[in-house]
Each structure stands twice: as C-alpha cells, then as structure tokens.
Design a protein around this motif. Structure first.
Motif, PDB file in Angstrom:
ATOM      1  N   THR A 229       0.863  -1.173   0.000  1.00  0.00           N
ATOM      2  CA  THR A 229       0.000   0.000   0.000  1.00  0.00           C
ATOM      3  C   THR A 229       0.905   1.229   0.000  1.00  0.00           C
ATOM      4  N   VAL A 230       0.709   2.118  -0.956  1.00  0.00           N
ATOM      5  CA  VAL A 230       1.616   3.260  -1.123  1.00  0.00           C
ATOM      6  C   VAL A 230       0.926   4.548  -0.690  1.00  0.00           C
ATOM      7  N   GLU A 231       1.632   5.324   0.108  1.00  0.00           N
ATOM      8  CA  GLU A 231       1.169   6.660   0.488  1.00  0.00           C
ATOM      9  C   GLU A 231       2.228   7.671   0.041  1.00  0.00           C
ATOM     10  N   ILE A 232       1.829   8.597  -0.821  1.00  0.00           N
ATOM     11  CA  ILE A 232       2.731   9.680  -1.218  1.00  0.00           C
ATOM     12  C   ILE A 232       2.433  10.870  -0.307  1.00  0.00           C
ATOM     13  N   LEU A 233       3.385  11.220   0.517  1.00  0.00           N
ATOM     14  CA  LEU A 233       3.202  12.262   1.521  1.00  0.00           C
ATOM     15  C   LEU A 233       3.360  13.662   0.934  1.00  0.00           C
ATOM     16  N   ARG A 250       6.557   8.628  13.274  1.00  0.00           N
ATOM     17  CA  ARG A 250       5.244   8.368  13.884  1.00  0.00           C
ATOM     18  C   ARG A 250       4.287   7.739  12.872  1.00  0.00           C
ATOM     19  N   MET A 251       4.311   8.226  11.625  1.00  0.00           N
ATOM     20  CA  MET A 251       3.457   7.645  10.586  1.00  0.00           C
ATOM     21  C   MET A 251       3.839   6.197  10.311  1.00  0.00           C
ATOM     22  N   ALA A 252       5.144   5.930  10.278  1.00  0.00           N
ATOM     23  CA  ALA A 252       5.604   4.572   9.974  1.00  0.00           C
ATOM     24  C   ALA A 252       5.195   3.580  11.050  1.00  0.00           C
ATOM     25  N   LEU A 253       5.135   4.038  12.294  1.00  0.00           N
ATOM     26  CA  LEU A 253       4.813   3.152  13.405  1.00  0.00           C
ATOM     27  C   LEU A 253       3.316   2.922  13.558  1.00  0.00           C
ATOM     28  N   ALA A 254       2.514   3.690  12.813  1.00  0.00           N
ATOM     29  CA  ALA A 254       1.059   3.544  12.886  1.00  0.00           C
ATOM     30  C   ALA A 254       0.531   3.059  11.539  1.00  0.00           C
ATOM     31  N   GLY A 255      -0.565   2.374  11.527  1.00  0.00           N
ATOM     32  CA  GLY A 255      -1.181   1.986  10.257  1.00  0.00           C
ATOM     33  C   GLY A 255      -0.873   0.563   9.854  1.00  0.00           C
ATOM     34  N   GLN A 256      -1.386   0.208   8.689  1.00  0.00           N
ATOM     35  CA  GLN A 256      -1.328  -1.175   8.226  1.00  0.00           C
ATOM     36  C   GLN A 256       0.020  -1.519   7.609  1.00  0.00           C
ATOM     37  N   CYS A 257       0.242  -2.806   7.389  1.00  0.00           N
ATOM     38  CA  CYS A 257       1.434  -3.328   6.722  1.00  0.00           C
ATOM     39  C   CYS A 257       0.984  -4.338   5.665  1.00  0.00           C
ATOM     40  N   ASP A 364      14.835  15.934  -3.585  1.00  0.00           N
ATOM     41  CA  ASP A 364      15.075  14.815  -2.681  1.00  0.00           C
ATOM     42  C   ASP A 364      14.062  13.693  -2.888  1.00  0.00           C
ATOM     43  N   PHE A 365      14.502  12.478  -2.569  1.00  0.00           N
ATOM     44  CA  PHE A 365      13.652  11.282  -2.675  1.00  0.00           C
ATOM     45  C   PHE A 365      13.794  10.506  -1.373  1.00  0.00           C
ATOM     46  N   ARG A 366      12.661  10.259  -0.723  1.00  0.00           N
ATOM     47  CA  ARG A 366      12.666   9.507   0.533  1.00  0.00           C
ATOM     48  C   ARG A 366      11.621   8.405   0.475  1.00  0.00           C
ATOM     49  N   ALA A 367      12.000   7.228   0.934  1.00  0.00           N
ATOM     50  CA  ALA A 367      11.086   6.088   0.953  1.00  0.00           C
ATOM     51  C   ALA A 367      11.245   5.344   2.260  1.00  0.00           C
ATOM     52  N   ILE A 368      10.110   5.051   2.915  1.00  0.00           N
ATOM     53  CA  ILE A 368      10.096   4.251   4.145  1.00  0.00           C
ATOM     54  C   ILE A 368       9.269   3.002   3.868  1.00  0.00           C
ATOM     55  N   LEU A 369       9.909   1.845   3.984  1.00  0.00           N
ATOM     56  CA  LEU A 369       9.263   0.564   3.706  1.00  0.00           C
ATOM     57  C   LEU A 369       8.895  -0.109   5.027  1.00  0.00           C
ATOM     58  N   ILE A 370       7.609  -0.333   5.251  1.00  0.00           N
ATOM     59  CA  ILE A 370       7.141  -0.931   6.505  1.00  0.00           C
ATOM     60  C   ILE A 370       6.616  -2.333   6.200  1.00  0.00           C
ATOM     61  N   GLU A 371       7.348  -3.340   6.626  1.00  0.00           N
ATOM     62  CA  GLU A 371       6.970  -4.728   6.368  1.00  0.00           C
ATOM     63  C   GLU A 371       6.267  -5.374   7.551  1.00  0.00           C
ATOM     64  N   GLY A 372       6.377  -4.735   8.724  1.00  0.00           N
ATOM     65  CA  GLY A 372       5.683  -5.247   9.900  1.00  0.00           C
ATOM     66  C   GLY A 372       6.332  -6.472  10.499  1.00  0.00           C
TER      67      GLY A 372
END
Length: 372
Positions: A229-233, A250-257, A364-372
């Motif tokens: 699931t992709v969110e463009i901030l 904080r966003m990475a630690l909350a929400g679905q994986c 700049d390009f930033r990506a945070i991958l949350i696999e859970g």
C-alpha cells in the motif's frame, strides 16, 4: 545556453536530436558530458567560484546584440543558482561566496535563499532572458524546487520576479546572515530583477518537463506492483530535516502493513555542530533515532543529483539494526545528530549511498518501507 547539475546531460540530448549547436553550458565539477558544439564548463556548487563567474560573464557577452531573428534554447536545472555567478553592484565574488555559505548553514528554506540570491545577481530573476532580448527564447527546465515554481528553479534566470529589495533585506535579518557593506548597498534600492510584465520577457517561453512528482509516481508504481500500500506524503515537503523525520517515524509506526511511504521536497538543516552532513543524511539519522530499531522498517533518503549538502554522497540507508550496529562500532547516533555529523555516522556503518554524478536533479527522494 544552460546551467545546472543536469544541464550538460540536457545539452548532450539536444545535440543527439539536432546535431552540433553553438552554445555554452555551466555544470558542476564532475558532471560534464561530451558535446560536439556546445561548450561545457565545470564550476563549483553549492558555493560559487571563479570558474562559474568567468563562464557567466562569457554567457552574457554571447547573448548581447542578438536580433529578433535569433533563437536561444536555455537549459535550466537545479544548481544554476550557484553556477550562474554574476554579483551585482560592487559585490565581490568572495563576498557573494560568504553570503551563500551563510545561507546554506542558516536553515533558511530554499525559496528564501533564492529570493536573496536574485537580488544580489546580474543574471537571476529574469535577467538572463532580458540579456537575450529581442531574440526568442525557449527555456526547458528540470524542477528541483517544492511546488515546481519556475521562478525558483536555479533562481529563475529566465523568469520574471515581483519580489523587492526590502524582502531580500528582511531575509538577511531573519536568518542572521552577516554581509559585507557592498551587499547592503545593493539592497538599499530596488535591484535588477526583471518584473513579470517587462517587455524584455515577452519572447520567452518557460517549460518544466521533468519534476520531482514523476520520481515519486514511478516509485509508487513499483511499490504497488510489489504488493505494498503506497502513500505519497507530498513532493514539496519543506522544514527542518530532523523534525520532518520525527513526524514520518510516527506515521511509519502507525497503520497497516505492508506499506510504502514516499516523499520529496527540499528539507533544510540549521547548522549547530562541526560535523559533515546534509539534509538527507540528517533525516535518515533522525529517523533511525526516532524509530528506535522498530522491526521491519527500512528507509532511504537521497538527493537525486547525487550530492547531499556539499558532500559527494547522495544520502543514506537505515534499517532495524542501524542503531545496534552503530553502538557496536562505537558510534553514538545522538552525538552525531547533535553535531550535524550524519555523513560520518553512515560512513562508519557503510550505509551511505554514493552513486556518483547522476546527471539529473529532481530534488530529494525519501522512501520508508514498513513490512511489519
């Protein structure tokens, strides 16, 4: 004519389509490309140098005495602010360098940096286009600024500007920029930026054909294809790098994986210490500290031009084991952050991203991958 970190590659592409052309392009050291007719000059970035000043003077000479039958193709990309160097009034190159260095350390947003730079220049803020009048000019741009404002790309050498010298003076004061008397003398009256409705801009067309949003859209497509699931901030984020990183943690630690958070823009660093860093590496370090080794979260933060701050490093990678490996190596992340020493920190871990010249620049390009 052209200037910017991507401008030599742009010139190479022009000649691939049109054949040899007459012209002069200024790019960063190490970013030159082979061209048959267009002369490529390398100069310093982010603080200008004598090579950039000499090449800019030659460019202005080449644009003089053109007629309405002449056509100028301007190739503008991020980095042109430093590479196009023609100090206004009696400002010396050394005095202009001092202002640039102070701006970079101040934490000022890029828009405010560029506004001040325009009023201290004889080429920015539409003045390059005015020098070519009455020739027809097409300016092709690669955006590296939040919001893709053509007037801010490379400090808008081909775009009119309605700002005032009073606004430029306010930026000096707001960010505590020490400046020579010659700088204050130039800003004592309305300087040479060209107003948007000036007739000398009537034969100019400005076209942005590549922008940060495209890099995020391409990454999003890859992420979705991989099942995330992709969110463009947003592609125009600004602010202090370490503060933005805390919010993203904080966003990475909350929400679905599984989930992928993407963002662009141009963050800033207020220099507090004596370390070696840049906004992308500082963001990555602050993100790692805020995540505290959370399982299944990896991230990358890089400048797409391959240069984060003044270092020949694009940025850095982090993962759940970043802090553990750092402490095992005798590296203290909190101390590194306090000293603005993120590049040294990630160099010690082998987690820097060092692609060399990328020959483009879409911010700049930033990506945070949350696999859970």
């Amino acid at each position: 004519m052209g200037a910017g970190k991507a401008s030599a590659r742009m010139a190479e592409a022009v000649e691939a389509e049109w054949g040899p052309c007459a012209g002069l392009v200024i790019t960063r050291y190490g970013y030159a490309r082979p061209c048959a007719g267009i002369e490529i000059v390398e100069a310093a970035h982010p603080v200008p140098d004598a090579a950039g000043a000499a090449a800019t003077a030659r460019m202005l000479d080449l644009l003089r005495d053109l007629s309405e039958d002449d056509f100028v193709l301007a190739l503008i990309s991020g980095g042109a602010s430093a590479l196009l160097t023609a100090p206004a009034g009696e400002i010396t190159l050394a005095e202009k360098q001092a202002v640039n260095a102070a701006l970079l350390a101040s934490g000022a947003p890029i828009g405010q940096m560029n506004l001040l730079r325009k009023h201290l220049s004889r080429v920015k803020g539409g003045q390059l286009a005015a020098a070519a009048y009455p020739a027809r000019m097409l300016a092709l741009m690669i955006s590296d600024v939040p919001g893709d404002d053509a007037a801010m790309i490379g400090s808008g050498p081909t775009v009119g500007d309605a700002s005032t010298a009073a606004e430029a003076r306010a930026i000096l004061e707001r960010w505590g920029i020490a400046a020579a008397p010659s700088v204050h003398a130039v800003l004592a009256t309305q300087t040479g930026v060209i107003a948007p409705g000036d007739p000398r801009l009537s034969r100019v067309e400005n076209v942005i054909y590549a922008a940060p949003s495209q890099s995020l859209a391409a990454a999003a497509e890859i992420g979705r294809a991989a099942g995330y699931t992709v969110e463009i901030l947003g592609d125009a984020l600004e602010g202090e790098a370490r503060d933005v990183a805390k919010g993203h943690a904080r966003m990475a630690l909350a929400g679905q994986c599984p989930r992928l958070l993407l963002s662009g823009g141009e963050l800033t660093v207020t220099r507090r210490g004596d370390g070696i860093g840049g906004p992308n590496a500082e963001y990555a370090l602050a993100l790692a500290v805020a995540l505290e080794g959370a399982a299944g979260i990896h991230a990358i933060a890089c400048d797409t031009d391959g240069v984060d701050g003044a270092a020949e490093v694009a940025g850095a990678l982090i993962g759940p084991d970043t802090l553990i490996r750092a402490r095992s190596a005798g590296l203290d992340p909190a101390t590194a952050l306090a000293r603005n020493d993120a590049h040294s920190f990630f160099a010690g871990l082998g987690d820097q991203v060092v692609p060399g010249p990328t020959l483009t620049n879409v911010n700049d390009f930033r990506a945070i991958l949350i696999e859970g």
